[in-house]
Write a protein that holds these residues in place. Structure first.
Motif, PDB file in Angstrom:
ATOM      1  N   LYS A 131     -12.937  96.483  61.302  1.00 52.53           N
ATOM      2  CA  LYS A 131     -14.268  96.218  60.729  1.00 52.53           C
ATOM      3  C   LYS A 131     -15.224  95.676  61.788  1.00 52.53           C
ATOM      4  O   LYS A 131     -16.437  95.897  61.707  1.00 52.53           O
ATOM      5  CB  LYS A 131     -14.149  95.226  59.570  1.00 52.53           C
ATOM      6  N   LYS A 132     -14.685  94.996  62.772  1.00 52.62           N
ATOM      7  CA  LYS A 132     -15.513  94.464  63.852  1.00 52.62           C
ATOM      8  C   LYS A 132     -16.170  95.583  64.651  1.00 52.62           C
ATOM      9  O   LYS A 132     -17.151  95.363  65.356  1.00 52.62           O
ATOM     10  CB  LYS A 132     -14.667  93.592  64.785  1.00 52.62           C
ATOM     11  N   GLY A 158      -3.369  93.469  56.154  1.00 56.22           N
ATOM     12  CA  GLY A 158      -4.826  93.567  56.266  1.00 56.22           C
ATOM     13  C   GLY A 158      -5.362  93.195  57.635  1.00 56.22           C
ATOM     14  O   GLY A 158      -6.582  93.136  57.841  1.00 56.22           O
ATOM     15  N   ILE A 159      -4.462  92.972  58.588  1.00 55.44           N
ATOM     16  CA  ILE A 159      -4.881  92.559  59.931  1.00 55.44           C
ATOM     17  C   ILE A 159      -5.638  93.675  60.639  1.00 55.44           C
ATOM     18  O   ILE A 159      -6.710  93.457  61.223  1.00 55.44           O
ATOM     19  CB  ILE A 159      -3.655  92.135  60.769  1.00 55.44           C
ATOM     20  N   GLU A 163     -15.251 100.556  58.132  1.00 54.14           N
ATOM     21  CA  GLU A 163     -15.192  99.784  56.896  1.00 54.14           C
ATOM     22  C   GLU A 163     -14.000 100.140  56.013  1.00 54.14           C
ATOM     23  O   GLU A 163     -13.502  99.304  55.266  1.00 54.14           O
ATOM     24  CB  GLU A 163     -16.493  99.970  56.105  1.00 54.14           C
ATOM     25  N   GLN A 201      -7.160  96.308  59.333  1.00 54.57           N
ATOM     26  CA  GLN A 201      -8.427  96.592  58.669  1.00 54.57           C
ATOM     27  C   GLN A 201      -9.512  95.611  59.107  1.00 54.57           C
ATOM     28  O   GLN A 201     -10.651  96.016  59.390  1.00 54.57           O
ATOM     29  CB  GLN A 201      -8.267  96.543  57.144  1.00 54.57           C
ATOM     30  N   GLU A 202      -9.159  94.325  59.167  1.00 54.15           N
ATOM     31  CA  GLU A 202     -10.138  93.312  59.559  1.00 54.15           C
ATOM     32  C   GLU A 202     -10.583  93.491  61.008  1.00 54.15           C
ATOM     33  O   GLU A 202     -11.763  93.328  61.331  1.00 54.15           O
ATOM     34  CB  GLU A 202      -9.556  91.904  59.363  1.00 54.15           C
ATOM     35  N   GLU A 203      -9.642  93.838  61.876  1.00 58.20           N
ATOM     36  CA  GLU A 203      -9.991  94.050  63.284  1.00 58.20           C
ATOM     37  C   GLU A 203     -10.903  95.262  63.455  1.00 58.20           C
ATOM     38  O   GLU A 203     -11.859  95.234  64.224  1.00 58.20           O
ATOM     39  CB  GLU A 203      -8.723  94.220  64.120  1.00 58.20           C
TER      40      GLU A 203
END
Length: 337
Positions: free
Chosen positions: A80-81, A73-74, A85, A76-78
């Motif tokens: 999102k910034k 999930g790394i 989405e 995806q989280e990056e």
């Protein structure tokens, strides 16, 4: 006199009213402008990103830093910034199929072997390379049990490969180098189909990669050759993005490479977990993946001098052998940091 005062009073009231209306309009337009700027900023980056990769598995992710990043999930989280989405991942059996989906617009970007990416670009596909994730893809040539025991014994035989893939480029280069290009029948089969055909004795040899080759060797098949004997025939992997998507998000290459770098940094802190992850992906023994996919082979930067030389060499070979339709400048294809 009274009429003049009344008129003067009315003019004053009218002026005040105009001032209030103008102020209200200015405030309304100011709010509208702010909303429009916000909307433009948020809509500049599509909220959904469609990514393709090679190889099907139960986890629905690729290997390497990219796969680890998605798995944990790394990435995806990056992303999102940056306003992304959702990332949809799609597996493909080979590079040509992925390229077709990229050209048709079903994908925004994808990771695949350099050969299919080059072949696609040579036909006019509007893509850009943003990362060369690995430069050590090794092709192997495996013969059936009781079949050819040397390259020379391939004369008059049938060899299966995935046409349009880096397997194909390795095989074509090898046969040319050994003077066998006119003496071997080359047919197209996907890896799984070729393994079954080899087991049945319907073909004499096939190209393969990584852990799948190690499995075959353990089962008694004969290894005829591999690209470690011919480093110029190494394959590389590239991540390409459509120009249509870049038009919507011009800074995507930077965002992607930063996210990938975060994933690689985390991967290096969890080496044993990463190897177990790869073993699960490929349904293989951990010792197999450690042997053929060591972490140190994953590139830390988008491009290296060695990788670009291999990419140029592969392109030149495909053009020379008329496997690629037209030539193009490599620098025009790359988005370098």
């Amino acid at each position: 006199m009274e009429n003049r005062n009344v008129k003067k009073h009315k003019r004053k009231r009218y002026a005040i009213l105009l001032t209030l209306v103008a102020a209200a309009l200015a405030f309304s337009q100011g709010c509208g402008t702010k909303d429009q700027i916000t909307e433009a900023s948020s809509s500049g980056v599509p909220k959904t990103l469609n990514y393709g990769y090679i190889g099907t598995n139960a986890l629905n992710v690729p290997g390497g830093a990219e796969g680890w990043g998605f798995h944990k999930g790394i990435i995806q989280e990056e992303l999102k910034k940056h306003g992304i989405e959702t990332v949809n991942l799609t597996a493909f059996p080979n590079g040509p199929d992925l390229s077709e989906s990229l050209i048709s617009g079903r994908l925004d970007f994808g990771s695949l072997g350099d050969t299919p990416a080059i072949l696609s670009r040579s036909t006019g596909a509007k893509t850009k390379v943003i990362t060369q994730g690995s430069t050590d893809s090794i092709g192997y040539l495996v013969a059936k049990k009781g079949g050819p025991a040397s390259l020379e014994e391939l004369k008059g035989k049938t060899v299966a490969t995935q046409k349009g893939s880096f397997h194909h480029r390795y095989l074509a280069g090898l046969l040319k180098k050994e003077g066998l290009a006119e003496d071997v029948k080359v047919i197209h089969l996907l890896r799984v189909d070729a393994e079954a055909a080899l087991a049945r004795g319907e073909i004499d040899a096939m190209t393969n990669t990584g852990v799948y080759t190690l499995k075959q060797i353990d089962e008694g098949y004969t290894l005829l050759d591999d690209a470690t004997k011919h480093p110029e025939l190494y394959g590389t992997s590239v991540t390409v993005v459509s120009e249509d998507y870049l038009a919507k998000y011009p800074d995507f290459a930077k965002a992607w490479n930063e996210a990938r770098s975060k994933a690689l940094e985390d991967l290096k802190q969890h080496e044993e977990e990463y190897y177990a992850f790869l073993a699960e992906l490929q349904s293989a023994k951990v010792e197999y993946v450690k042997k053929v996919s060591p972490i140190e082979l994953i590139k830390e930067v988008p491009f290296t001098e060695q990788g670009l030389q291999l990419l140029e060499g592969t392109k030149a070979f495909l053009i020379e052998e008329k496997l690629a339709e037209t030539d193009f400048a490599l620098d025009d294809w790359l988005i370098k940091p």
